[in-house]
Scaffold this active site. Structure first.
Site, PDB file in Angstrom:
ATOM      1  N   HIS A 156       0.832  -1.213   0.000  1.00 44.17           N
ATOM      2  CA  HIS A 156       0.000   0.000   0.000  1.00 44.17           C
ATOM      3  C   HIS A 156       0.861   1.256   0.000  1.00 44.17           C
ATOM      4  O   HIS A 156       0.643   2.172  -0.807  1.00 44.17           O
ATOM      5  CB  HIS A 156      -0.910  -0.010   1.221  1.00 44.17           C
ATOM      6  CG  HIS A 156      -1.740   1.220   1.391  1.00 44.17           C
ATOM      7  ND1 HIS A 156      -3.083   1.262   1.076  1.00 44.17           N
ATOM      8  CD2 HIS A 156      -1.426   2.471   1.832  1.00 44.17           C
ATOM      9  CE1 HIS A 156      -3.559   2.475   1.318  1.00 44.17           C
ATOM     10  NE2 HIS A 156      -2.564   3.233   1.785  1.00 44.17           N
ATOM     11  N   GLU A 157       1.848   1.320   0.908  1.00 45.90           N
ATOM     12  CA  GLU A 157       2.661   2.536   1.012  1.00 45.90           C
ATOM     13  C   GLU A 157       3.483   2.771  -0.256  1.00 45.90           C
ATOM     14  O   GLU A 157       3.578   3.904  -0.742  1.00 45.90           O
ATOM     15  CB  GLU A 157       3.567   2.464   2.235  1.00 45.90           C
ATOM     16  CG  GLU A 157       2.837   2.416   3.563  1.00 45.90           C
ATOM     17  CD  GLU A 157       1.781   3.499   3.710  1.00 45.90           C
ATOM     18  OE1 GLU A 157       1.944   4.600   3.134  1.00 45.90           O
ATOM     19  OE2 GLU A 157       0.780   3.247   4.394  1.00 45.90           O
TER      20      GLU A 157
ATOM     21  N   HIS B 228       1.420   4.226  -2.982  1.00 47.99           N
ATOM     22  CA  HIS B 228       1.356   5.692  -3.011  1.00 47.99           C
ATOM     23  C   HIS B 228       2.517   6.259  -3.833  1.00 47.99           C
ATOM     24  O   HIS B 228       2.358   7.256  -4.555  1.00 47.99           O
ATOM     25  CB  HIS B 228       1.415   6.261  -1.590  1.00 47.99           C
ATOM     26  CG  HIS B 228       0.155   6.098  -0.812  1.00 47.99           C
ATOM     27  ND1 HIS B 228      -1.089   6.402  -1.326  1.00 47.99           N
ATOM     28  CD2 HIS B 228      -0.063   5.671   0.473  1.00 47.99           C
ATOM     29  CE1 HIS B 228      -2.013   6.174  -0.407  1.00 47.99           C
ATOM     30  NE2 HIS B 228      -1.414   5.723   0.692  1.00 47.99           N
TER      31      HIS B 228
ATOM     32  N   GLU C  80      -5.606   6.441  -2.178  1.00 48.74           N
ATOM     33  CA  GLU C  80      -5.683   5.397  -1.152  1.00 48.74           C
ATOM     34  C   GLU C  80      -6.098   4.062  -1.765  1.00 48.74           C
ATOM     35  O   GLU C  80      -5.547   3.006  -1.423  1.00 48.74           O
ATOM     36  CB  GLU C  80      -6.670   5.806  -0.055  1.00 48.74           C
ATOM     37  CG  GLU C  80      -6.220   6.978   0.790  1.00 48.74           C
ATOM     38  CD  GLU C  80      -4.916   6.718   1.528  1.00 48.74           C
ATOM     39  OE1 GLU C  80      -4.632   5.546   1.861  1.00 48.74           O
ATOM     40  OE2 GLU C  80      -4.173   7.681   1.768  1.00 48.74           O
TER      41      GLU C  80
ATOM     42  N   HIS D 189      -9.687   7.876   3.131  1.00 48.50           N
ATOM     43  CA  HIS D 189      -9.647   6.420   3.285  1.00 48.50           C
ATOM     44  C   HIS D 189     -11.009   5.808   2.992  1.00 48.50           C
ATOM     45  O   HIS D 189     -11.107   4.738   2.378  1.00 48.50           O
ATOM     46  CB  HIS D 189      -9.157   6.045   4.683  1.00 48.50           C
ATOM     47  CG  HIS D 189      -7.733   6.430   4.930  1.00 48.50           C
ATOM     48  ND1 HIS D 189      -7.389   7.649   5.457  1.00 48.50           N
ATOM     49  CD2 HIS D 189      -6.566   5.776   4.705  1.00 48.50           C
ATOM     50  CE1 HIS D 189      -6.069   7.724   5.559  1.00 48.50           C
ATOM     51  NE2 HIS D 189      -5.549   6.603   5.108  1.00 48.50           N
TER      52      HIS D 189
END
Length: 672
Positions: free
Chosen positions: A324-325, A328, A349, A411
């Site tokens: 996920h990070e 980004h 997100e 989110h």
């Protein structure tokens, strides 16, 4: 007709903004065939230079290419930064899609009103800094203010000031845009993207790529530039053996094992499934840190940071958090950057969740079986999963798109696109749809390709409608001759209530280039005096399928000039002569004449540069044309300069023969 495939080939002048280095030993070697990426970049640059289609620009505006990313279906996505009087335009970016044969297939640009602002600030830079700092509770550092133009309905000259620190106890790296006349804060954009997600931190015994040998090792990836892991606020982990971690949820070295295993797996997935070169698309990645004293994980615009669960028993470093990070980071390094606003942030997100899921499915680790549940393993705050991609409403997030999404917390605003991706991948069995329809999934690999290639058309004004149109276009390009993937993509968007968009493609089951041709000009430029004529040969060649009738026309002529084609139409594969006749009153200057081939099945354009009234081109030695700093050169062009003969090795503009480093662009043929 106007082909549903959008724009076609723009051939002619070459223009590049960066020249790759060529070893000195290669300077005398014959130039190799032009690679597909260079042809695509050349066509995209010409489209940007000419301002075609959605790339229209006003006086003082220009597009500067910032990158070219290969996608699927033989397409390349060139991203551009708009400038005004040399200043960056924030929110005026663009993307040009071209293929490896030099055909432009589409354009996208973030919308902005005409820009007519002054470029001198009334507000002093230190005043802008003071105003920007007031937007952050605890300031750690402040960047140097820089003047930009903030695009939109009413463009304004502004200072962009980057302030790092914490607000409400949370990390921030805030871009603050301060009106250069009034001191009003016009916009704020935060690089920090919090995860709020997690998964099981145990992946079992895994292999990770580290640096070193003998008795000195480092948690630095030796083959993936930029990938490394260390302690928050400290250095990269090192030790005397190449065995890392103890499997404990509280051990930071173990946390870095999880990080490296996950990001290295994500890197492989990007390459094997999506054709992306690294996290940033250019063979690079970013550092990670563990030990953040926070129940959180986040991306700050240049690195990732991982904290711990609320009960402090687990590091927030499982595969879907890491995926996920770094997702980004992918969002930020695809065209359009990180963007701003809640709808854009929700898509950002969701992008992190999607890349986390793709990485899990690629790894297929038996200790962390792949799924579409976000945060079930790390149990970050003790309430179980954070998000469900198959049914976002399980935790109160919207399943469906609505007019409230632009004002929904980011989110939660991930819900509609997460739900779309699940439906596209797995179908609607066990997952509710907003229109009570049934959707048949295409599998996660195909869904990932469609999503990623749509993302390559992102601009800073990215929203759900733009994502719908871009992914439908991607489905057509990626799977020619099949409507299955297109139909599933469309059905999934319908199922989450994202409405149809004007200009979105349709699918006929025929390959996009079923009957197609190329259109080129020779020569691509001419200089004449008022009253004289210029001619060029228009050549068409069948590139696929059968011949078609192509009507020819020319636009962009200077005042008093007329264009005639002989013949006025051809069968693809034929040639025609374009004659441009100027009058005695035609004004001096250079015009970009667009030659359009309006085919039965496809349309194509090419550019002809007509200069009126500047006399004959200056000549160098032996009658060679003198090098022109404003002209775009291509391989094998020959010029004279400073008494020498020079042959072009690459694409360039403004690279002077004989200047330091010019061996990468020009081969010296000696004195003449």
């Amino acid at each position: 007709m106007r082909s549903p495939r959008g724009l076609a080939a723009i051939a002619g002048l070459a223009l590049t903004f960066a020249v790759p280095a060529i070893p000195a030993a290669a300077a005398s070697a014959p130039p190799a065939a032009t690679p597909p990426e260079a042809l695509a970049a050349r066509a995209a640059d010409q489209a940007a230079l000419s301002g075609v289609d959605r790339l229209a620009k006003g006086a003082g505006e220009a597009f500067v290419r910032t990158g070219v990313t290969p996608g699927g279906g033989g397409l390349y996505y060139a991203s551009y930064q708009r400038t005004y009087q040399g200043l960056p335009v924030i929110g005026g970016d663009a993307v040009v899609v071209a293929d490896g044969a030099g055909h432009v297939r589409g354009t996208e640009a973030a919308p902005t009103a005409p820009i007519t602002v002054g470029t001198q600030a009334a507000l002093k830079a230190d005043q802008a800094t003071k105003i920007a700092r007031s937007e952050v509770s605890t300031v750690d550092s402040t960047g140097t203010p820089k003047l930009v133009v903030l695009a939109g309905d009413a463009p304004k000259l502004a200072y962009e000031v980057v302030v790092s620190g914490r607000t409400n106890g949370k990390p921030t790296r805030l871009h603050v845009f301060v009106d250069s006349a009034t001191g009003k804060v016009l916009d704020k954009r935060d690089d920090v993207r919090e995860a709020g997600t997690g998964n099981s931190y145990y992946a079992g015994t895994v292999s990770i790529d580290t640096s070193g040998s003998g008795s000195s090792y480092s948690m630095t990836d030796p083959g993936r530039r930029g990938i490394a892991c260390g302690r928050e606020g400290g250095s990269i982990f090192t030790k005397s053996s190449n065995t890392w971690g103890n499997g404990s949820g509280t051990d930071l070295e173990t946390g870095c094992v999880d990080v490296l295993y996950s990001v290295q797996t994500e890197w492989k997935m990007l390459n094997d499934w999506l054709g992306r070169n690294g996290i940033d698309g250019a063979g690079g990645g970013f550092r990670a840190s563990v030990g953040l004293n926070d129940v959180n994980a986040y991306w700050d615009g240049s690195s990732t940071h991982f904290g711990h669960s609320q009960d402090n028993r687990r590091q927030a470093t499982p595969m879907d958090v890491v995926g996920h990070e770094f997702g980004h980071a992918i969002f930020q390094t695809t065209p359009g950057g990180a963007g701003s606003g809640n709808e854009n942030g929700g898509l950002n997100e969701s992008t992190g969740d999607i890349f986390g899921a793709l990485t899990e499915f690629y790894a297929n680790n038996p200790k962390d079986t792949p799924d579409f549940i976000v945060g079930e393993g790390v149990n970050l705050v003790g309430n179980g999963p954070i998000r469900y991609m198959d049914n976002p409403s399980k935790v109160g997030d919207p399943n469906c798109y609505s007019s409230s999404i632009p004002s929904t917390e980011v989110h939660a605003a991930a819900g509609p696109q997460n739900h779309w991706f699940y439906l596209l991948s797995q179908g609607s069995a066990g997952s509710p749809t907003c229109n009570n329809s049934s959707v048949t999934g295409v599998g996660i690999q195909k869904a990932g390709k469609i999503f990623y290639n749509g993302l390559l058309k992102k601009t800073s004004s990215w929203n759900h409608r733009a994502a719908r149109k871009a992914t439908l276009e991607a489905a057509v390009a990626l799977f020619p001759g099949s409507c299955t993937e297109f139909a599933a993509t469309k059905a999934a968007w319908d199922a989450v209530s994202v409405p149809a968009v004007s200009g979105e493609p349709t699918c006929t089951g025929q390959p996009p280039a079923g009957n197609d041709y190329s259109l080129t000009l020779s020569p691509t430029s001419a200089s004449v005096q008022p009253g004289q004529t210029a001619t060029t040969t228009v050549t068409t060649r069948i590139t696929s399928g059968n011949a078609q009738t192509v009507q020819l026309q020319a636009t962009g002529l200077p005042e008093g000039a007329k264009a005639t084609f002989s013949p006025a139409s051809v069968q693809s594969g034929g040639t025609a002569t374009l004659t441009i006749t100027t009058s005695a009153t035609t004004p001096e200057g250079t015009s970009q004449v667009t030659v359009t081939g309006d085919g039965t099945d496809a349309d194509h354009t090419a550019q002809f540069s007509l200069t009126v009234g500047t006399g004959t081109p200056p000549t160098g030695c032996d009658g060679l044309a003198e090098w022109d700093s404003a002209k775009a050169y291509v391989p094998n062009d020959v010029v004279g300069h400073n008494g020498h003969k020079w042959t072009s090795l690459w694409y360039s503009t403004g690279a002077e023969p004989g200047a330091p480093g010019s061996w990468a662009v020009w081969s010296d043929g000696g004195a003449c």
